[in-house]
Design a protein around this motif. Structure first.
Motif, PDB file in Angstrom:
ATOM      1  N   LEU A 178       0.833  -1.203   0.000  1.00  0.00           N
ATOM      2  CA  LEU A 178       0.000   0.000   0.000  1.00  0.00           C
ATOM      3  C   LEU A 178       0.868   1.255   0.000  1.00  0.00           C
ATOM      4  O   LEU A 178       0.601   2.210  -0.745  1.00  0.00           O
ATOM      5  CB  LEU A 178      -0.918   0.007   1.221  1.00  0.00           C
ATOM      6  N   LEU A 222       2.401   1.802  -3.486  1.00  0.00           N
ATOM      7  CA  LEU A 222       1.431   2.322  -4.448  1.00  0.00           C
ATOM      8  C   LEU A 222       1.110   3.789  -4.174  1.00  0.00           C
ATOM      9  O   LEU A 222       1.006   4.610  -5.099  1.00  0.00           O
ATOM     10  CB  LEU A 222       0.149   1.490  -4.397  1.00  0.00           C
ATOM     11  N   ALA A 223       0.953   4.118  -2.897  1.00  0.00           N
ATOM     12  CA  ALA A 223       0.643   5.505  -2.548  1.00  0.00           C
ATOM     13  C   ALA A 223       1.814   6.433  -2.836  1.00  0.00           C
ATOM     14  O   ALA A 223       1.639   7.539  -3.365  1.00  0.00           O
ATOM     15  CB  ALA A 223       0.254   5.582  -1.069  1.00  0.00           C
ATOM     16  N   VAL A 280      -3.916   5.413  -1.845  1.00  0.00           N
ATOM     17  CA  VAL A 280      -3.747   4.774  -3.151  1.00  0.00           C
ATOM     18  C   VAL A 280      -4.806   5.319  -4.105  1.00  0.00           C
ATOM     19  O   VAL A 280      -5.996   5.297  -3.785  1.00  0.00           O
ATOM     20  CB  VAL A 280      -3.883   3.245  -3.029  1.00  0.00           C
TER      21      VAL A 280
END
Length: 351
Positions: A233, A236-237, A271
């Motif tokens: 996570l 992706l963020a 995200v």
């Protein structure tokens, strides 16, 4: 599927009409974009039996692939492609879509179109004439050899700037090693195309991470498995890699029930999320209805729906001027609920 758009609290203001929310459609496969009525008409023309609906109970990938392959056999001419793309764009436009990306693996169409390039050119020509601005994504398959992906990557690069906007990998991602496909994505990156592989549908967070690290993914098709791993996570963020979430694609395979799709954890982690339809021919749900599901089943507010729609626009391959205009309309929708100009709020749901 047509979720109710009635607000659960009778005393609260009525929710805004989701069809009026401007949005981009980033995950739509050519065959899966076909209207059921068009499939029936083309199948009757060609003497092909229409595949049955997907099982309502948990099915297998083979169940899906058989139906998809059967439906694909009715697309035999450039006129068929034009009809499918035009009707898909019309359906998405009725649902508030201002930019469409349609994905095609020309391999399976090549035998009847006379080669990979003629098959792709038929889709590009149809996209140019679509009633919504439309880009084309060329996709290879995780189930084919990495060398074939290189062949398709070179084809995609040849048409970069001439209708093709991205390169991806579709199909069952359990049967390949991510790093083996890096050479193909290096070719399309050099051509300026978006990298949009499917990942994290059947596979776990590690597969999603590998697509970011080895393929330099700009977006991930599905990728819901990322929610199970804080490090994924965060990656992706940090890199702002968007996930293309297609809610009605998961229950038929037992991946998620609608109520367990981890949309809230993804958004809370920062995200970017874009909602899409994947294969409405088989899953039976249009673009606006995907947003309605996220409000009615997953509890997203209008502000959160606007955030998702804005992400779909921002992470698309649309021209900057169009992105700015669509974002302006998103802001207007959130401010006063006005529908997108030219879109009737009572337009029927696409299917």
């Amino acid at each position: 599927m047509n979720p109710s758009t009635t607000h659960p609290d009778p005393g609260a203001p009525a929710p805004r009409e989701v069809r009026g929310l401007p949005k981009a459609q980033l995950h739509l496969h050519l065959t899966g974009a076909m209207r059921p009525t068009t499939l029936a008409a083309l199948a009757a023309r060609d003497g092909v039996d229409v595949p049955p609906p997907l099982p309502t109970t948990v099915g297998t990938w083979a169940d899906f692939q058989h139906r998809y392959d059967t439906a694909r056999t009715v697309i035999r001419t450039p006129a068929d492609v034009h009809r499918v793309v035009t009707e898909a764009a019309e359906d998405d436009a009725a649902d508030g879509c201002g930019w469409l990306e349609i994905q095609v693996d020309p391999t399976s169409y090549a035998p009847v179109f006379g080669g990979l390039a003629p098959a792709l050119e038929a889709v590009i020509d149809a996209a140019r004439q679509a009633p919504v601005p439309t880009g084309v994504i060329v996709a290879s398959a995780w189930t084919r050899a990495p060398e074939h992906a290189v062949t398709l990557a070179r084809l995609a690069a040849r048409y970069a700037g001439d209708g093709v906007v991205g390169f991806g990998l579709s199909n069952d991602e359990r049967h390949a090693t991510v790093a083996d496909f890096a050479p193909a994505f290096a070719i399309t990156a050099d051509a300026g195309l978006l990298a949009v592989p499917h990942a994290g549908f059947y596979t776990g967070p590690r597969h999603v991470r590998a697509c970011v690290e080895h393929l330099r993914a700009d977006r991930i098709g599905h990728g819901t498995a990322a929610a199970r791993d804080p490090a994924t996570l965060s990656l992706l963020a940090e890199r702002q890699v968007a996930l293309e979430i297609c809610p009605t694609s998961y229950p038929p395979f037992g991946v998620h029930e609608l109520a367990t799709i981890p949309l809230r954890p993804l958004l809370d982690a920062g995200v970017p999320v874009a909602l899409a339809t994947d294969d409405p021919l088989l899953f039976g749900t249009g673009l606006a209805a995907q947003y309605a599901i996220c409000r009615d089943v997953l509890g997203l507010t209008d502000a959160e729906l606007a955030r998702v729609a804005a992400a779909s626009i921002r992470h698309s391959a649309a021209p900057q001027q169009l992105k700015a205009e669509l974002q302006r309309r998103v802001d207007s929708w959130l401010r006063d609920g006005s529908p997108r100009p030219g879109t009737a709020s009572s337009a029927p749901a696409a299917c």
